[in-house]
Write a protein that holds these residues in place. Structure first.
Motif, PDB file in Angstrom:
ATOM      1  N   PHE A  19       0.889  -1.165   0.000  1.00 59.47           N
ATOM      2  CA  PHE A  19       0.000   0.000   0.000  1.00 59.47           C
ATOM      3  C   PHE A  19       0.918   1.202   0.000  1.00 59.47           C
ATOM      4  CE2 PHE A  19      -2.524   3.112   2.640  1.00 59.47           C
ATOM      5  CZ  PHE A  19      -3.382   3.482   1.627  1.00 59.47           C
ATOM      6  N   ALA A  20       0.715   2.132  -0.940  1.00 61.89           N
ATOM      7  CA  ALA A  20       1.699   3.194  -1.155  1.00 61.89           C
ATOM      8  C   ALA A  20       1.036   4.567  -1.229  1.00 61.89           C
ATOM      9  CB  ALA A  20       2.496   2.911  -2.428  1.00 61.89           C
ATOM     10  N   PRO A  21       0.621   5.119  -0.099  1.00 61.74           N
ATOM     11  CA  PRO A  21      -0.025   6.438  -0.112  1.00 61.74           C
ATOM     12  C   PRO A  21       0.991   7.582  -0.136  1.00 61.74           C
ATOM     13  CG  PRO A  21       0.082   5.608   2.123  1.00 61.74           C
ATOM     14  CD  PRO A  21       0.665   4.535   1.248  1.00 61.74           C
ATOM     15  N   SER A  22       0.523   8.740  -0.562  1.00 64.97           N
ATOM     16  CA  SER A  22       1.315   9.969  -0.487  1.00 64.97           C
ATOM     17  C   SER A  22       0.859  10.772   0.723  1.00 64.97           C
ATOM     18  CB  SER A  22       1.134  10.809  -1.754  1.00 64.97           C
ATOM     19  OG  SER A  22       1.665  10.143  -2.880  1.00 64.97           O
ATOM     20  N   PRO A  23       1.785  11.264   1.530  1.00 66.79           N
ATOM     21  CA  PRO A  23       1.411  12.044   2.717  1.00 66.79           C
ATOM     22  C   PRO A  23       1.113  13.504   2.374  1.00 66.79           C
ATOM     23  CG  PRO A  23       3.777  11.792   2.658  1.00 66.79           C
ATOM     24  CD  PRO A  23       3.245  11.027   1.470  1.00 66.79           C
ATOM     25  N   ASN A  24       0.135  13.707   1.490  1.00 68.62           N
ATOM     26  CA  ASN A  24      -0.246  15.062   1.090  1.00 68.62           C
ATOM     27  C   ASN A  24      -1.688  15.371   1.493  1.00 68.62           C
ATOM     28  OD1 ASN A  24      -1.641  13.483  -0.729  1.00 68.62           O
ATOM     29  ND2 ASN A  24      -0.485  14.134  -2.531  1.00 68.62           N
ATOM     30  N   GLY A  25      -2.196  14.597   2.424  1.00 69.18           N
ATOM     31  CA  GLY A  25      -3.547  14.773   2.930  1.00 69.18           C
ATOM     32  C   GLY A  25      -3.909  13.579   3.789  1.00 69.18           C
ATOM     33  N   LEU A  26      -5.124  13.612   4.346  1.00 67.02           N
ATOM     34  CA  LEU A  26      -5.575  12.529   5.213  1.00 67.02           C
ATOM     35  C   LEU A  26      -6.195  11.399   4.394  1.00 67.02           C
ATOM     36  CD1 LEU A  26      -7.229  14.687   8.038  1.00 67.02           C
ATOM     37  CD2 LEU A  26      -5.007  13.523   8.131  1.00 67.02           C
ATOM     38  N   LEU A  27      -6.015  10.175   4.853  1.00 70.90           N
ATOM     39  CA  LEU A  27      -6.597   9.019   4.177  1.00 70.90           C
ATOM     40  C   LEU A  27      -8.119   9.034   4.277  1.00 70.90           C
ATOM     41  CD1 LEU A  27      -4.248   6.076   5.296  1.00 70.90           C
ATOM     42  CD2 LEU A  27      -4.020   7.623   3.337  1.00 70.90           C
ATOM     43  N   HIS A  28      -8.782   8.505   3.235  1.00 69.86           N
ATOM     44  CA  HIS A  28     -10.235   8.390   3.227  1.00 69.86           C
ATOM     45  C   HIS A  28     -10.629   6.935   2.996  1.00 69.86           C
ATOM     46  CE1 HIS A  28      -9.706   8.236  -1.098  1.00 69.86           C
ATOM     47  NE2 HIS A  28      -9.222   9.469  -1.130  1.00 69.86           N
ATOM     48  N   LEU A  29     -11.905   6.683   2.792  1.00 66.07           N
ATOM     49  CA  LEU A  29     -12.389   5.304   2.646  1.00 66.07           C
ATOM     50  C   LEU A  29     -11.791   4.600   1.425  1.00 66.07           C
ATOM     51  CD1 LEU A  29     -16.205   5.380   3.499  1.00 66.07           C
ATOM     52  CD2 LEU A  29     -14.446   3.965   4.579  1.00 66.07           C
ATOM     53  N   GLY A  30     -11.516   5.346   0.372  1.00 69.18           N
ATOM     54  CA  GLY A  30     -10.910   4.739  -0.802  1.00 69.18           C
ATOM     55  C   GLY A  30      -9.538   4.173  -0.489  1.00 69.18           C
ATOM     56  N   HIS A  31      -8.765   4.929   0.304  1.00 65.86           N
ATOM     57  CA  HIS A  31      -7.465   4.420   0.744  1.00 65.86           C
ATOM     58  C   HIS A  31      -7.640   3.185   1.624  1.00 65.86           C
ATOM     59  CE1 HIS A  31      -6.370   8.806   0.116  1.00 65.86           C
ATOM     60  NE2 HIS A  31      -5.518   8.173  -0.674  1.00 65.86           N
ATOM     61  N   ALA A  32      -8.620   3.244   2.510  1.00 67.53           N
ATOM     62  CA  ALA A  32      -8.867   2.100   3.392  1.00 67.53           C
ATOM     63  C   ALA A  32      -9.170   0.851   2.577  1.00 67.53           C
ATOM     64  CB  ALA A  32     -10.019   2.408   4.350  1.00 67.53           C
ATOM     65  N   ARG A  33      -9.958   0.996   1.533  1.00 62.94           N
ATOM     66  CA  ARG A  33     -10.294  -0.149   0.688  1.00 62.94           C
ATOM     67  C   ARG A  33      -9.032  -0.767   0.085  1.00 62.94           C
ATOM     68  NH1 ARG A  33     -13.820  -2.989  -2.271  1.00 62.94           N
ATOM     69  NH2 ARG A  33     -13.464  -3.309  -4.500  1.00 62.94           N
ATOM     70  N   SER A  34      -8.172   0.054  -0.462  1.00 61.19           N
ATOM     71  CA  SER A  34      -6.957  -0.446  -1.094  1.00 61.19           C
ATOM     72  C   SER A  34      -6.037  -1.113  -0.077  1.00 61.19           C
ATOM     73  CB  SER A  34      -6.230   0.703  -1.802  1.00 61.19           C
ATOM     74  OG  SER A  34      -5.178   0.210  -2.603  1.00 61.19           O
ATOM     75  N   ALA A  35      -5.853  -0.481   1.071  1.00 68.67           N
ATOM     76  CA  ALA A  35      -4.979  -1.047   2.095  1.00 68.67           C
ATOM     77  C   ALA A  35      -5.532  -2.368   2.613  1.00 68.67           C
ATOM     78  CB  ALA A  35      -4.812  -0.054   3.245  1.00 68.67           C
ATOM     79  N   LEU A  36      -6.825  -2.414   2.871  1.00 66.74           N
ATOM     80  CA  LEU A  36      -7.441  -3.630   3.400  1.00 66.74           C
ATOM     81  C   LEU A  36      -7.402  -4.769   2.382  1.00 66.74           C
ATOM     82  CD1 LEU A  36     -10.464  -1.939   5.193  1.00 66.74           C
ATOM     83  CD2 LEU A  36      -8.626  -3.214   6.325  1.00 66.74           C
ATOM     84  N   LEU A  37      -7.613  -4.466   1.104  1.00 62.30           N
ATOM     85  CA  LEU A  37      -7.543  -5.496   0.076  1.00 62.30           C
ATOM     86  C   LEU A  37      -6.134  -6.083  -0.019  1.00 62.30           C
ATOM     87  CD1 LEU A  37      -9.687  -3.979  -2.828  1.00 62.30           C
ATOM     88  CD2 LEU A  37     -10.217  -6.019  -1.494  1.00 62.30           C
ATOM     89  N   ASN A  38      -5.138  -5.218  -0.001  1.00 61.71           N
ATOM     90  CA  ASN A  38      -3.765  -5.699  -0.077  1.00 61.71           C
ATOM     91  C   ASN A  38      -3.408  -6.556   1.126  1.00 61.71           C
ATOM     92  OD1 ASN A  38      -1.861  -4.625  -2.385  1.00 61.71           O
ATOM     93  ND2 ASN A  38      -3.321  -2.981  -1.977  1.00 61.71           N
ATOM     94  N   ASP A  39      -3.824  -6.118   2.296  1.00 64.29           N
ATOM     95  CA  ASP A  39      -3.543  -6.895   3.505  1.00 64.29           C
ATOM     96  C   ASP A  39      -4.236  -8.255   3.456  1.00 64.29           C
ATOM     97  OD1 ASP A  39      -2.598  -7.082   6.402  1.00 64.29           O
ATOM     98  OD2 ASP A  39      -4.764  -7.287   6.647  1.00 64.29           O
TER      99      ASP A  39
END
Length: 288
Positions: free
Chosen positions: A10-30
């Motif tokens: 999971f590879a987010p950019s720290p240019n704002g706060l995470l939202h549900l879309g990020h959560a979906r991607s992180a949870l799927l990868n995990d």
């Protein structure tokens, strides 16, 4: 000895706060890492010093831990690996595929406005409207020596001709079957792969990082599927392995827009503050 297990990231950019879309991607990868007995890695994509902030990076760790996720340490932070990107950039330059572009955004806008119907890239931005040979090599060298700002672009026509036809293996999210997806990097035109002040771009850094981290499966949003054409081209040119890809469906807001930091989609921090539980977030993200 290298780790032969499947590797997801999971590879987010720290240019704002995470939202549900990020959560979906992180949870799927995990979940996929766990199901395959593989590895789950977190990468911080912080090559943009003007937008990335330490407090946003800290919030990423906090949000993911709140969701119950764990990841391998140390976390790879792109800002600490510029030499790896310089080396990849030098390899492309040695192939004659990189050139400095001095045209400003205003120059590009004016050129496009003068050409009605000018084509756009898969993101909807106008293709770079200038040819590489519109400026002589001597003039480029003179302007470089003068310290003018520039972007380093990939000569897409030359790069694509050198590589020949390419494809990547796409594992379809619902069916789970693998298919060959033809790459069309020319749809992007002469993409920026570095700038004067930063020796990389998203496109270059992501393929270098995936190779160095041994990523075998890239699971990310469908909005990045078209960019895989550029990534597959760079992998071929740099002699890097190509992961398997899955581009998952995006979460949309009430107006049908994909969730995004730029439009102020509700953050995980705000959801947590309102009393939403990690289990509810998993349900809202379609990962219960």
């Amino acid at each position: 000895m290298s780790d032969a297990r499947p590797a997801f990231r999971f590879a987010p950019s720290p240019n704002g706060l995470l939202h549900l879309g990020h959560a979906r991607s992180a949870l799927l990868n995990d979940a996929l890492a766990r199901a395959s007995g593989g590895r789950f890695l977190l990468r911080i994509e912080d090559i943009d010093p003007t937008r990335c902030r330490p407090d946003y990076e800290a919030a990423i760790y906090e949000d993911l831990a709140w969701l119950g996720l764990d990841w391998e340490r140390p976390v790879r932070r792109q800002s600490q690996h510029m030499e790896a990107y310089r080396a990849a950039l030098a390899r492309l330059d040695a192939l004659g595929l990189v050139y400095p572009s001095f045209e400003s955004r205003a120059d590009i806008r004016r050129a496009v406005e003068a050409r009605p119907g000018w084509p756009v890239d898969p993101d909807g931005a106008p293709l770079f409207p200038f040819l590489r040979d519109v400026m002589s090599d001597d003039e480029r060298e003179h302007r470089l020596a003068a310290g003018e700002p520039y972007a380093l672009r990939l000569d897409m026509a030359r790069a694509a001709a050198l590589a020949g036809p390419l494809a990547w293996r796409e594992i379809e999210e619902t069916a789970g079957t693998a298919v060959d997806s033809p790459a069309d990097p020319c749809a992007w035109g002469d993409v920026v792969i570095a700038r004067k002040e930063v020796p990389t771009s998203y496109h270059l850094a992501v393929v270098v990082d995936d190779a160095l981290q041994g990523i075998t499966h890239v699971v990310r949003g469908a909005d990045l599927k078209a960019a895989t054409s550029v990534h597959r081209l760079l992998q071929h040119l740099l002699g890097l392995p190509a992961p398997l890809y899955t581009h998952h469906a995006l979460l949309l807001d009430a107006q049908g827009r994909k969730l995004s930091k730029s439009i102020g989609s509700q953050s995980l921090r705000d959801l947590r503050a309102s009393g939403v539980t990690p289990a509810q977030v998993r349900d809202l993200a379609g990962c219960a």
